[in-house]
Design an enzyme around this catalytic site. Structure first.
Site, PDB file in Angstrom:
ATOM      1  N   ASP A 102     -67.442  32.658 -18.763  1.00 31.52           N
ATOM      2  CA  ASP A 102     -66.790  33.478 -17.755  1.00 31.52           C
ATOM      3  C   ASP A 102     -66.794  34.954 -18.140  1.00 31.52           C
ATOM      4  O   ASP A 102     -67.108  35.829 -17.323  1.00 31.52           O
ATOM      5  CB  ASP A 102     -65.341  33.021 -17.564  1.00 31.52           C
ATOM      6  CG  ASP A 102     -65.221  31.815 -16.653  1.00 31.52           C
ATOM      7  OD1 ASP A 102     -66.010  31.706 -15.715  1.00 31.52           O
ATOM      8  OD2 ASP A 102     -64.332  30.987 -16.885  1.00 31.52           O
ATOM      9  N   MET A 103     -66.445  35.238 -19.382  1.00 30.03           N
ATOM     10  CA  MET A 103     -66.241  36.637 -19.756  1.00 30.03           C
ATOM     11  C   MET A 103     -67.550  37.396 -19.898  1.00 30.03           C
ATOM     12  O   MET A 103     -67.654  38.557 -19.488  1.00 30.03           O
ATOM     13  CB  MET A 103     -65.382  36.723 -21.010  1.00 30.03           C
ATOM     14  CG  MET A 103     -64.005  36.096 -20.784  1.00 30.03           C
ATOM     15  SD  MET A 103     -62.773  36.451 -22.043  1.00 30.03           S
ATOM     16  CE  MET A 103     -62.313  38.124 -21.600  1.00 30.03           C
TER      17      MET A 103
END
Length: 396
Positions: A169-170
């Site tokens: 995600d990051m």
């Protein structure tokens, strides 16, 4: 104090983590970010743990600071019409629906760019806009598994493990940010916008740059090595005598100083160990000797000795220790905002600053729909009666 993106307006249809991380950074760098949320519930992360005393979510706080919240039912044609009016005045649209969803709602790039040819439109999806998996939903740990990241994480001979942070995600959020900024730069040069496709799966595969280099060079499918580097010795975490852990990552020029600090004169003079290739060949012997020597020292004094000898080393810290470190404090990494419901709350600042100024101040995460009237009036150009009519109909 204005930020470098002052004057840029972002219409944010994204939710959960990856793309909201990007739009939060845009907001704290000065952009006006309008977050479009579902009436009544909003971004699903508003209900995620950890929950704070007055019911707000610290998860939501972590990725939605500095934005304006507008509630808008995109299933209603009146809501879609308002969204198009907002997009006509926006510089950037960010969305993370499955491919084709916004097209079917008349909010895809082809629908919006006609009335706004300079629009930068970023679609952040699990598997991208093309390919056989394009309609497949994605989740951080599933991407870690599918991409090979999970297979690479963990101790040798042990089970695969997820990373300690939501790395899929990051890292994808950072590429959404790159997409927005590159799109804006391209618009400056050409006067036109574009549709940019960010695939979380593509991003994870791109993280294998070094692993792929070994695969392409040697046909070698990399395996789990714990904290050890597959091509460098020493580069690993070691347990000290007091139970603490430290990580050492040295090259050839650090080998003799490391041995001197640890009292390993025999290894320092061994001609077979003077270059990295020799140490890699004799990894087991070298690592056994290093582990034994390091176990005779306490962690923090040893780290100080190694740094004094110019050997790259650092304590393996907890998150609490890392955030309380004097250098972290001096850099102002942890800031604070005051939320209307929860009061003062710490926040990690967006890690980009001008050398002549302060780092961006953490913005305040918006209450659900708090900015609806203001945004619809000033950005979409709706009158008061129109806004009240939409509210009465449940569209906002």
């Amino acid at each position: 104090m204005t930020g470098p993106l002052d004057g840029v307006t972002v219409l944010d249809f994204s939710r959960v983590l990856a793309a909201p991380l990007a739009t939060q950074a845009l907001a704290e760098l000065g952009a006006t970010v309008v977050k479009v949320e579902r009436p009544g519930s909003g971004d699903e992360t508003r209900g995620f743990e950890p929950r704070l005393p007055h019911g707000e979510s610290a998860y939501f706080f972590a990725f939605n600071r500095g934005k304006k919240s507008v509630t808008l039912d995109l299933k209603d044609p009146r809501g879609r019409d308002v969204a198009r009016r907002l997009a006509a005045r926006a510089d950037v649209v960010v969305e993370n629906f499955l491919p084709g969803v916004l097209d079917r709602l008349g909010l895809g790039y082809a629908d919006l760019c006609g009335g706004n040819p300079g629009l930068v439109y970023v679609s952040a999806t699990g598997f991208g806009q093309t390919g056989p998996d394009r309609a497949r939903k994605g989740y951080d740990t599933v991407f870690q598994a599918l991409s090979g990241v999970m297979a690479m994480t963990g101790e040798p001979g042990g089970p695969p493990s997820k990373t300690g942070i939501p790395v899929a995600d990051m890292t994808s959020g950072l590429w959404v940010l790159v997409a927005v900024l590159s799109g804006l730069a391209g618009r400056t040069a050409t006067g036109r916008g574009r549709h940019l496709d960010v695939s979380m799966m593509d991003v994870q595969l791109s993280l294998h740059a070094l692993n792929a280099a070994r695969l392409f060079a040697f046909g070698e499918d990399p395996v789990r090595t714990g904290t050890e580097h597959p091509g460098r010795v020493p580069s690993a975490a070691f347990q000290a005598g007091d139970g603490g852990w430290l990580h050492i990552s040295g090259s050839d020029r650090h080998w003799r100083p490391l041995c001197r600090v640890l009292g390993l004169a025999g290894l320092a003079e061994d001609p077979l160990l003077q270059d990295n290739s020799g140490r890699v060949e004799q990894r087991d012997r070298v690592m056994k000797a290093l582990r034994g020597a390091i176990a005779q020292h306490d962690r923090d004094p040893l780290v100080k000795e190694l740094l004094a000898a110019d050997v790259p080393a650092g304590a393996v810290r907890s998150v609490r220790e890392a955030l309380a470190d004097p250098h972290t404090v001096a850099r102002g990494v942890v800031g604070e905002f005051t939320h209307p419901a929860e009061g003062p709350f710490p926040a990690l600042r967006t890690p980009l600053r001008e050398t002549a100024g302060e780092p961006p101040a953490p913005g305040v995460p918006p209450m659900l729909g708090a900015d609806t009237d203001d945004v619809l009036a000033n950005l979409a150009g709706l009158g008061g009666e129109e806004i009240e009519g939409l509210r009465a109909a449940g569209v906002i």
